[in-house]
Scaffold this active site. Structure first.
Site, PDB file in Angstrom:
ATOM      1  N   GLU A  44       0.836  -1.201   0.000  1.00 47.63           N
ATOM      2  CA  GLU A  44       0.000   0.000   0.000  1.00 47.63           C
ATOM      3  C   GLU A  44       0.873   1.253   0.000  1.00 47.63           C
ATOM      4  O   GLU A  44       1.866   1.339   0.739  1.00 47.63           O
ATOM      5  CB  GLU A  44      -0.917  -0.002   1.228  1.00 47.63           C
TER       6      GLU A  44
ATOM      7  N   LYS B  76      -8.909   3.592  -3.155  1.00 46.24           N
ATOM      8  CA  LYS B  76      -9.501   3.052  -1.933  1.00 46.24           C
ATOM      9  C   LYS B  76     -10.837   3.724  -1.651  1.00 46.24           C
ATOM     10  O   LYS B  76     -10.944   4.954  -1.628  1.00 46.24           O
ATOM     11  CB  LYS B  76      -8.534   3.259  -0.766  1.00 46.24           C
TER      12      LYS B  76
ATOM     13  N   CYS C   8      -5.744  -2.665   2.128  1.00 42.93           N
ATOM     14  CA  CYS C   8      -5.830  -2.694   3.587  1.00 42.93           C
ATOM     15  C   CYS C   8      -7.234  -3.070   4.074  1.00 42.93           C
ATOM     16  O   CYS C   8      -7.786  -4.090   3.666  1.00 42.93           O
ATOM     17  CB  CYS C   8      -5.368  -1.344   4.132  1.00 42.93           C
TER      18      CYS C   8
END
Length: 315
Positions: A42, A126, A160
């Site tokens: 990430e 995200k 994540c």
């Protein structure tokens, strides 16, 4: 057979071009070792902003602006470097980046998919930045929740704790994902997460592999002494983060571990050979987007339309 690798590596912290050049060397090494696809952690470019969880918000303002400046544009030189490395090595790349909207200032926690010929296939932003991450990143939309055909199969990605969003994972499963790229920062040396971070990652990765009947390549970045020194020089001492962390592994569609997990400061590629036909083997038992679903009882509304801040209406 397809050879996949999770890059358990750290960036040159807060230096995006140097980090891209470092990633290019790992891509070249992967290609030389016969790897077909490599996943980076990430926001590998320019590194995870660990200060957001360690210091008071108003003390972060100047650094958050610096991070915005250090974020990369999709058509900028850093991604061009990665695309060139992918092309030269013949490797499909999933790169984690703090992506700054082109010609604008808002940034996104993104996964950038590049095919083995260097073609940019897609950018996933995200959907929901976690906790203090909302200081840094805006929200993605459904247009980035994709699974793309690549030289090695159908690839998708999440970042994540997006893996806690069951409907987002199902949206990828419905698109017949075969290889899932899971991008993580180093978490297990952050205060309060020492006992739970690795357990959470392991559970979410195995669950997604089984429920989507896909291979999962999980890449996580270790926390380096360089990062700790940076935080303490800029903000003062901290006991909220330590050197180490990272959890990188490859999982089978039936949830078995194929490689890893690699943890801690030692860098390297976590490599496994996979047979995409095993996705079909798993779907014979349970096909989460087919015979093992109940659309008459449970249905997914998936809005894939982009959500621009301005819609121009012309007569």
């Amino acid at each position: 057979m397809v050879k996949v690798a999770a890059a358990h590596v750290a960036p040159v912290f807060m230096k995006p071009m140097e980090s891209a050049e470092r990633a290019a060397k790992w891509i070249a090494r992967a290609g030389a070792d016969g790897v077909d696809l490599i996943v980076f952690p990430e926001v590998y470019l320019p590194g995870f902003p660990y200060w957001i969880n360690n210091y008071p918000p108003l003390h972060q303002v100047a650094m958050n602006r610096r991070y915005q400046d250090a974020s990369v544009e999709v058509n900028g030189p850093e991604i061009a470097c990665i695309r060139n490395a992918a092309r030269n090595a013949g490797v499909v790349v999933v790169m984690g980046a703090s992506e700054r909207a082109e010609g604008a200032r808002t940034c996104f926690n993104s996964a950038i998919l590049i095919d083995k010929d260097g073609e940019l296939l897609g950018v996933h932003r995200k959907l929901k930045p976690t906790y203090a991450e909302r200081y840094i990143w805006g929200q993605g939309d459904g247009s980035g929740l994709w699974v793309k055909p690549t030289a090695v199969g159908r690839v998708g990605a999440l970042c994540c704790w997006e893996h806690t969003m069951n409907l987002a994972r199902q949206a990828l499963a419905e698109q017949q994902i075969q290889i899932h790229a899971a991008l993580w920062p180093g978490v297990s040396t952050m205060a309060g997460f020492e006992a739970v971070a690795d357990i959470q990652i392991d559970a979410m990765m195995r669950n997604h592999a089984l429920t989507a009947q896909c291979f999962v390549v999980c890449a996580s970045s270790p926390v380096t002494q360089e990062m700790i020194d940076f935080l303490e020089e800029e903000f003062g001492s901290t006991d909220m983060l330590a050197v180490g962390a990272g959890y990188s592994a490859v999982f089978h569609p039936f949830a078995a571990t194929l490689a890893g997990p690699r943890k801690g400061i030692e860098e390297g590629l976590v490599v496994a050979e996979i047979d995409l036909d095993h996705c079909s083997d798993a779907k014979m038992w349970l096909d989460g987007s087919g015979h093992y679903s109940r659309p008459d009882v449970l249905a997914l509304l998936f809005d894939r339309r982009p959500k621009p801040t301005m819609v121009e209406i012309v007569d």
